[in-house]
Design an enzyme around this catalytic site. Structure first.
Site, PDB file in Angstrom:
ATOM      1  N   GLU A  37      -5.063  -4.428   9.381  1.00 22.74           N
ATOM      2  CA  GLU A  37      -4.705  -3.727  10.618  1.00 22.74           C
ATOM      3  C   GLU A  37      -3.215  -3.447  10.605  1.00 22.74           C
ATOM      4  OE1 GLU A  37      -7.621  -5.398  14.109  1.00 22.74           O
ATOM      5  OE2 GLU A  37      -5.529  -6.024  14.155  1.00 22.74           O
ATOM      6  N   HIS A  94      -5.779  -6.046  19.504  1.00 25.39           N
ATOM      7  CA  HIS A  94      -5.355  -7.411  19.182  1.00 25.39           C
ATOM      8  C   HIS A  94      -3.865  -7.613  19.448  1.00 25.39           C
ATOM      9  CE1 HIS A  94      -8.888  -7.227  16.214  1.00 25.39           C
ATOM     10  NE2 HIS A  94      -9.246  -7.903  17.284  1.00 25.39           N
ATOM     11  N   LEU A 119      -0.817  -1.645  -0.959  1.00 27.07           N
ATOM     12  CA  LEU A 119      -2.029  -2.249  -1.546  1.00 27.07           C
ATOM     13  C   LEU A 119      -2.510  -1.414  -2.744  1.00 27.07           C
ATOM     14  CD1 LEU A 119      -3.857  -3.258   1.747  1.00 27.07           C
ATOM     15  CD2 LEU A 119      -3.318  -4.823  -0.140  1.00 27.07           C
ATOM     16  N   ALA A 167      -5.168  -2.471  -5.611  1.00 25.89           N
ATOM     17  CA  ALA A 167      -6.403  -2.472  -4.815  1.00 25.89           C
ATOM     18  C   ALA A 167      -6.985  -1.064  -4.794  1.00 25.89           C
ATOM     19  CB  ALA A 167      -6.095  -2.924  -3.393  1.00 25.89           C
ATOM     20  N   VAL A 192      -7.967   1.686  -2.652  1.00 20.68           N
ATOM     21  CA  VAL A 192      -7.693   2.056  -1.256  1.00 20.68           C
ATOM     22  C   VAL A 192      -8.166   3.496  -1.045  1.00 20.68           C
ATOM     23  CG1 VAL A 192      -5.924   2.311   0.530  1.00 20.68           C
ATOM     24  CG2 VAL A 192      -5.690   0.523  -1.205  1.00 20.68           C
ATOM     25  N   PRO A 193      -9.138   3.702  -0.175  1.00 18.73           N
ATOM     26  CA  PRO A 193      -9.626   5.061   0.045  1.00 18.73           C
ATOM     27  C   PRO A 193      -8.604   5.891   0.824  1.00 18.73           C
ATOM     28  CG  PRO A 193     -10.677   3.540   1.553  1.00 18.73           C
ATOM     29  CD  PRO A 193      -9.807   2.717   0.676  1.00 18.73           C
TER      30      PRO A 193
END
Ligand code: Q5B
Length: 608
Positions: free
Chosen positions: A231, A273, A292, A297, A299-300
């Site tokens: 997030e 949050h 990332l 990673a 990552v789309p």
């Protein structure tokens, strides 16, 4: 932070601050997974102890309830997960108490709004003592086919839909609990499903971080790939970036940081949050996604493309032979709760009680269909209420007045009668109101006060058969039965019972017919020729007059009259009335602080 599996198919938890639904959902999940032992070993409900009945599959089980964390941990030394459903006010104190227990290894804190300073202390203590905190502000986590925390993954239908009843190959960690449900679904669609899923919670300082769990998943052989849903806000994702860069993670990681839309807002945006707010550039979803991606990673380009990225990564693993998709199993069917099934019209269940006199389910209670407000508004009294609840109908005023007169006249007859005597002795023995009352009531019977029904039965039978008083009394004598309603210990032809007189006077002026009472008077005339205390007594007067009320009011069929007399309603009038007096005698004795009663020796004939 522990380095591998947190849960297994034998993990048991202690559940703090009992909530029926999440505990039952945990047990339903256990059943779905074919667990042999319930995942909730004990419940801690400060201040109460005992057992809580819950379902484990088809069977009801009793889960022990403990009043303190210490007692629960001592009773269940193998339960190493503490699920804390305390409010934000008490969550940190109870979490600290749990972390201090040597048996507890993992604590999940569900409450939102735990003060950050408290959370920091909990984190420090947990890390020093090699314990895991999940949350605060979390729904929890799940190890598919093994163990589930509280409400994680929602309803049983959703759990089945997401195939969480058996382990798959994907480790998943997210900040958001709500989004974790979404991703359980997505992952089940395009892979062989979740192995373990954790929602770390949306606070600024989570007890354990995204990277803590990814590193843990890296050490779990059954986890073949990892999905991360971060997030915007905070720096948590960067520790994952570091771990990736340092080569600490050798399993494929598909990641997405949500909140890319924050840039569309001109000012700082706070999402759902506490930790999800757009801060500086480095805390933006875009920056984190970029970092990332650069760290390795998958990552789309958007959240919509996340499903495709997970699918592609998983299929590649399958192609490479690094994943053998798990074999599908059919989970058992969870028995539906009876109330739910009844509501949905799927089942019908026999009732165990029939009730026809009152109903308390509506806006207000009703007696024989008459709402209480209407009873009060019409100014109805005790006689009307007795009519409704005993006879299930509204009787004419003269009838209800007669009932009320009976109640008034029978309310008491001094301290020397059997019932009052017993009540007085009992009250003086220090017993409570109800004991004193019932001890008096228990004397009501064929000789004392409880002869009304038999009087009605015998007078009715004799009158209806056309027996003369002589034939009736003599036939009773031959059978060795005293005529109920005749005779009194202190009343006689010279000392008439005023109550009988008052009842007769009322009936003669108000009842359409008093044929049964006149018959009883004729019987009395005959019995008085035998002894002057064989008067028509209060039981006999009420019994015969109630026959007149039933027969003359036109409100009862012949069959109903037979039923009333057969069942024996009428002693109820004496029981009800005399309760008033017996209660009075109890209070009187207590008010007078009377000592224990002992009957004097002189008043007993001791003989062999
Ligand atoms: N003899 C009431 O008897 C009492 C006879 C009878 C034919 C009879 C007795 C009785 C029927 C039951 C009944 C309600 C036990 C009474 C009440 C509420 C109360 C109480 C209060 C209140 C009294 C002497 C001789 C014997 C008997 C014969 C008696 N009754 N014959 N039919 N009914 N009645 N109960 O005085 O030849 O010598 O052997 O059982 O209606 O409970 O105030 O105290 O508001 O609290 O003890 O008013 O009548 O007479 O037993 O010495 O008998 O008369 O067969 O004949 P006693 P006993 P014999 S109202």
């Amino acid at each position: 932070m522990a380095t591998g599996q947190l849960f297994s198919r034998t993990t048991q938890a202690l559940f703090y601050n009992y909530k029926q639904l999440p505990v039952q959902r945990m047990l339903d999940f256990d059943f779905l997974c074919g667990r042999e032992t319930p995942s909730v070993a004990g419940i801690i409900n400060p201040g109460s102890e005992g057992f809580q009945k819950l379902f484990f599959g088809q069977e009801e089980i009793a889960i022990p309830v403990h009043s303190s964390i210490e007692a629960a941990c001592a009773a269940h030394p193998t339960a190493d997960v503490f699920i804390n459903f305390a409010s934000y006010r008490s969550a940190s104190a109870s979490t600290m108490a749990a972390l201090k227990q040597p048996t507890i290894k993992v604590v999940a804190i569900i409450a939102e709004g735990v003060p950050e300073s408290d959370t920091k202390q909990l984190i420090a203590y947990a890390r020093t003592n090699n314990k895991v905190v999940i949350g605060p502000a979390t729904v929890g986590g799940i190890q598919a086919g093994a163990f589930k925390i509280g409400d994680t993954a929602g309803t049983i239908d959703n759990i089945i839909h997401c195939k969480l009843y058996r382990p798959g190959s994907v480790g998943f960690v997210s900040k958001s609990g709500g989004m974790s449900n979404e991703l359980y679904n997505t992952i089940a669609r395009v892979t062989d499903g979740i192995y373990e899923g954790i929602a770390i919670g949306g606070d600024v300082f989570p007890g354990s971080t995204l990277s803590d769990h990814v590193l843990r998943f890296n050490n779990i052989p059954q986890v073949k790939m990892v999905v991360v849903l971060g997030e915007l806000g905070g720096h948590d994702e960067y520790s994952l970036v570091e771990a990736l860069k340092q080569g600490k993670i050798n399993k494929p990681v598909v990641a997405w940081v949500s909140g890319t839309c924050a840039r569309l807002f001109k000012s700082e945006v706070q999402f759902g949050h506490a930790g999800a707010k757009s801060g500086g550039e480095v805390e933006s979803a875009q920056a984190k996604n970029q970092a990332l991606k650069e760290a390795g990673a998958v990552v789309p380009t958007s959240y919509e493309a996340l499903e495709g990225a997970i699918k592609e990564t998983y299929e590649k693993l399958v192609e490479e032979g690094r994943v053998t998709p798990v074999k599908e199993v059919t989970p058992p069917q969870i028995p539906e709760d009876l109330n739910t099934a009844i509501k949905s019209g799927k089942v019908r269940a026999p009732t165990h009680i029939i009730s026809t006199i009152s109903d308390d389910r509506g806006e207000e209670p009703a007696y024989a269909g008459i709402p209480m407000s209407s009873i009060v508004e019409q100014g109805l009294g005790a006689g009307d209420v007795i009519s409704l609840l005993w006879f299930k109908r509204s009787l004419p005023r003269y009838c209800t007045r007669f009932i009320e007169i009976c109640i008034v006249l029978c309310a008491d007859h001094g301290p020397c009668v059997s019932g009052a005597h017993n009540t007085i002795v009992t009250a003086r023995a220090g017993k409570d109101l109800v004991s004193s009352l019932v001890s008096g009531l228990l004397t009501i019977g064929p000789r004392f006060g409880g002869a009304i029904d038999d009087a009605a039965r015998y007078f009715k039978d004799a009158y209806d058969k056309g027996l003369t008083p002589y034939e009736f009394v003599e036939s009773m004598k031959r059978k060795g039965i005293r005529v109920p309603g005749i005779g009194h210990r202190i009343k006689s032809s010279d000392n008439r019972d005023k109550r009988v007189e008052l009842l007769q006077r009322f009936a003669r002026s108000n009842f359409p017919s008093v044929k049964y009472m006149e018959y009883a008077v004729e019987v009395e005339t005959y019995t008085l020729t035998k002894a002057n205390n064989l008067v028509l007594n209060v039981d006999g007067a009420i019994g015969s007059l109630f026959l007149d009320l039933l027969a003359g009011s036109g409100m009862f069929t012949k069959q109903e009259i037979d039923e009333i007399v057969g069942i024996g309603y009428l002693n109820g009038l004496f029981v009800l009335a005399r309760s008033i007096g017996l209660i009075g005698h109890t209070f009187d004795q207590k008010r007078l602080k009377q000592p224990l009663y002992r009957h004097p020796w002189e008043d007993v004939l001791y003989t062999k």
